[in-house]
Structures are given as C-alpha cells and as structure tokens.
Design a protein around this motif. Structure first.
Motif: not given
Length: 171
Positions: A21-22, A150-153, A165-166
């Motif tokens: 988790e970023i 990369v999954n963006c929130h 970002l995950t």
C-alpha cells in the motif's frame, strides 16, 4: 536388471505476491494520470500511477525507504522501497523552470527515510503565481516485463493516511 526411473515433473514454485500500500505523499484530491496536462505523465510513459492536486505544500515519504535520486531543483525525487520498487514523485508541471525557487528539500540522495517524514516543502502560491500547475504525479517506475500490477484509488486524500496505490509485488 534395469530399474525404470520416473522423471519427476519439476514443479515450478508459484510466485508469492505481496501487496504494497502506497500512501498519499501530499494531501489533496487524487485523480487519474490522464488528467495531468503533460503527455509524458498522462500517456503513462514514465510508468503507472496517480496524480494529486495538493492543498498544502508538503511532500512526505509514503513508505520507509531510501532516496534514490533528488532532482537538483528539488521539484522531484525517486524513493526506493526495500523491495526494489521505485516511486517517482514530481511536484507540479514544468516546475523545473523555477530553478528550485519555491522548493526546500530536506533530504539528499542516499538518505534513509521513514513513512511520514517531510521530504520537500513547496510554496503552492508561488508556483501558481509563476504560471505553473501544482498537480503532482506519483508514478511507479519501470518498463517492459517488470511492470507490477498497480491499482489506483481516487478521491480526497490525506498525506500519510490515505492509500493511493496498491501494488502487487512478485516475490
């Protein structure tokens, strides 16, 4: 007598996936990279990620890591996670033209930093009054086959508290 040896089918170990988790390095509104008014970022040429419209002029470390590079004008840096993942944080668009004016760096290349530590302070009003956008791309760098998932929130984010970002890291 000959004994028959059965060739053992070599099993390929499944790669372990770790999720990283970023967290937001700046407070503001996170938006897709396509909203960045610069084709290099918007087109994903630097890597995958997100951009944040900052509401305060303080860039913090989104995770514990090592400063891989600080741009001389202090408007951008690359932070490396212990896994080897590198994150580019670029304050504003075309802000290199300010030649460091409005930016105060608190770190140098090679420094070890902790999550939440202030890396760079920047003057939002000065940047805007000089005619530059303050939108801040946050990019997972990499190329070719090495690109992680990369999954963006998106939405309102608080520095150090909101995941933006995950990233799926192959172990």
């Amino acid at each position: 007598m000959f004994s028959r040896w059965k060739a053992k089918k070599e099993e390929k170990p499944t790669e372990a996936v770790t999720r990283l988790e970023i967290y937001a390095p700046v407070s503001g509104q996170s938006v897709p990279l396509t909203e960045v008014p610069d084709e290099t970022f918007a087109g994903g040429h630097m890597g995958q990620g997100i951009a944040i419209e900052p509401i305060e002029g303080r860039l913090t470390a989104p995770f514990d890591g090592k400063i891989a590079h600080v741009v001389k004008t202090s408007h951008a840096l690359i932070l490396e996670h212990p896994s080897g993942l590198q994150l580019l944080m670029h304050i504003g668009i075309d802000t290199v033209s300010l030649k460091g004016n409005g930016f105060i760096s608190h770190i140098a290349s090679g420094d070890e930093v902790k999550a939440g530590q202030t890396l760079i302070e920047f003057d939002l009003e000065m940047i805007r009054s000089a005619g530059y956008r303050t939108i801040t791309p946050v990019i997972v760098t990499g190329s070719g086959e090495d690109l992680p998932e990369v999954n963006c929130h998106y939405g309102a984010v608080s520095a150090g508290q909101s995941s933006i970002l995950t990233v799926a890291l192959q172990q």
